[in-house]
Design an enzyme around this catalytic site. Structure first.
Site, mmCIF file in Angstrom:
data_model
loop_
_atom_site.group_PDB
_atom_site.id
_atom_site.type_symbol
_atom_site.label_atom_id
_atom_site.label_comp_id
_atom_site.label_asym_id
_atom_site.label_seq_id
_atom_site.Cartn_x
_atom_site.Cartn_y
_atom_site.Cartn_z
ATOM 1 C CG HIS A 97 -6.899 -2.434 1.422
ATOM 2 N ND1 HIS A 97 -6.654 -3.093 2.596
ATOM 3 C CD2 HIS A 97 -5.784 -1.702 1.158
ATOM 4 C CE1 HIS A 97 -5.450 -2.766 3.032
ATOM 5 N NE2 HIS A 97 -4.903 -1.922 2.186
ATOM 6 C CG ASP A 100 -9.254 -5.590 2.249
ATOM 7 O OD1 ASP A 100 -8.324 -6.079 1.599
ATOM 8 O OD2 ASP A 100 -9.158 -4.591 2.988
#
Ligand code: XUL
Ligand code: CO
Length: 431
Positions: A97, A100
């Site tokens: 993501h 992240d």
């Protein structure tokens, strides 16, 4: 090199090894005409392995990682350590993501700058490693701005923010040569109907997905767009409940030929299905794409995201994957996190290595079952009556004619065994 994994050696196939090794996953072994590595297409989930601090609803961070923090230098250290783990595991893919991999900025523009810099940094790392992007995705659920949803938010500014975020994440996935782009509807659902216009929210979500597909074609992204169903958690009612619900949604918005499914084991269980049910249904609808391979605790009843550890279950899942023709752009993503007491770097390696081995063992059992053909023969025999022309004619007939025929022919059907125990015994020979 960082020194995070200083005590870890590369994990390799060695069935006789005493220590950490693959005993079943041999990437070069040919199964059903293809190398295991190309069948399984294992991916590490960046979020659980490198961004998750080890919290649960009753306690916060348990992990101490030298890259925890919100600076670009720490984000780069995190990327360095991640690629060291990819190399130790010799894993072909990872998934991410935006949240992240990059620190959140004070504005959209700053977050975007951080993201673009990290994406280029990761591309540099990919040039020196074999590991590629299986899929990218946007985190549209963690930040408080998304508490009432992203595309389905009552605030149009959040809708716009979400569009801009997904655009950036699709651009990055494309630039990194990613094979798929995933949309999991994190908070695309609701807590209470008392404050929710369900019809409007579903329409917003449908238009959002249509625009994502339009954008995919505009930028020439050849990968698949995947929706990941989940019935609840974080929302109480989630619009993308399960494969059947998402298929209805795709049909409503004319997207059934454009979007496939990323099916997660734990989400299937939360929806009251087995993993293989969701896989078989997606395959039968022509929308099977990829899997998130984890397991949920059957007693606690929430999304515990554990590494797979149940060979018979995994075997039945891969049986459906193989029957669907195997993965094309998809793969096996470990959307799984360590237990919060598993503090040591070696726990991360062991979690993934063990999961890869469990999957390999289940996969080989699935391939053997398919090659043996016993299960499929019995299944086909069960439907053999439908092969007769007069049986097929039933499907193009009508109620009046069939009812008349039942009386005229004196039809008197006799029940036949479903043979479940025999079939289960047959499976037990392989798993
Ligand atoms: C949440 C979940 C997500 C998706 C990607 O349950 O599975 O991590 O896989 O957003
Ligand atoms: Co998932």
């Amino acid at each position: 090199m960082t020194d995070f994994f200083r005590d870890a050696a590369p994990v390799r196939y060695d069935p006789d090894a005493m220590g950490l090794a693959f005993r079943h996953y041999n990437p070069d072994e040919i199964v059903m005409g293809k190398r295991m590595e190309e069948h399984m297409r294992f991916a590490v989930a960046f979020w659980h392995s490198f961004a998750w601090p080890g919290g649960d609803p009753f306690g916060g961070q348990t992990f101490e990682r030298p890259w925890f923090g919100d600076t670009m230098d720490l984000a780069k250290l995190k990327a360095d350590v991640a690629f060291e783990m990819f190399d130790l595991l010799d894993v072909p893919f990872f998934c991410w993501h935006d949240a992240d991999i990059r620190p959140e900025g004070d504005s959209f523009a700053e977050s975007q700058r951080n993201f673009e810099e990290i994406v280029d940094y990761l591309i540099g790392k990919m040039e020196r490693s074999k590991t590629r992007v299986l899929w990218g995705t946007a985190n549209l659920f963690s930040h408080r701005r998304f508490m009432s949803g992203a595309a389905t938010n009552p605030d149009p500014e959040i809708f716009a923010w979400s569009v801009a975020t997904v655009k950036n994440c699709m651009d990055a996935t494309h630039k990194m040569g990613g094979e798929n782009y995933v949309l999991w509807g994190g908070r695309e659902g609701y807590e209470t109907l008392l404050n929710t216009d369900l019809k409007r929210e579903r329409q917003q979500a449908g238009r959002f997905l249509q625009m994502a597909v339009e954008y995919k074609h505009k930028i020439g992204f050849k990968g698949a767009i995947l929706v990941e169903p989940k019935p609840q958690e974080p929302s109480k009612h989630q619009y993308d409940y399960d494969v059947a619900t998402v298929y209805g949604f795709l049909k409503e918005f004319g997207l059934e030929d454009e979007v496939q499914m990323n099916i997660e084991q734990g989400h299937a269980i939360l929806a009251g299905h087995s993993f293989e049910h969701e896989l078989a249904l997606a395959a039968s609808l022509g929308i099977f794409g990829s899997i998130d391979m984890n397991r949920n605790d059957y007693q606690s009843g929430w999304d515990t995201d554990q590494f797979p550890n149940n060979v018979p279950e995994v075997a039945m899942a891969y049986y459906e994957v193989l029957k669907a023709g195997g993965f094309t752009t998809g793969g096996t993503n470990f959307d799984a996190k360590l237990r919060r007491q598993s503090l040591d770097p070696i726990d991360l390696i062991a979690g993934h290595a063990g999961a890869m081995d469990v999957c390999a063992r289940g996969f080989k059992a699935a391939a053997a079952m398919l090659e043996d053909g016993g299960l499929e023969n019995l299944r086909q025999a069960r439907y053999a009556g439908w092969d007769a022309p007069e049986a097929q004619a039933l499907l193009t007939s009508d109620f009046d004619s069939i009812a008349a025929q039942v009386v005229a022919d004196g039809i008197n059907p006799q029940p036949r065994s479903g043979r479940q125990e025999i079939l289960e015994n047959l499976v037990n020979r392989f798993v």
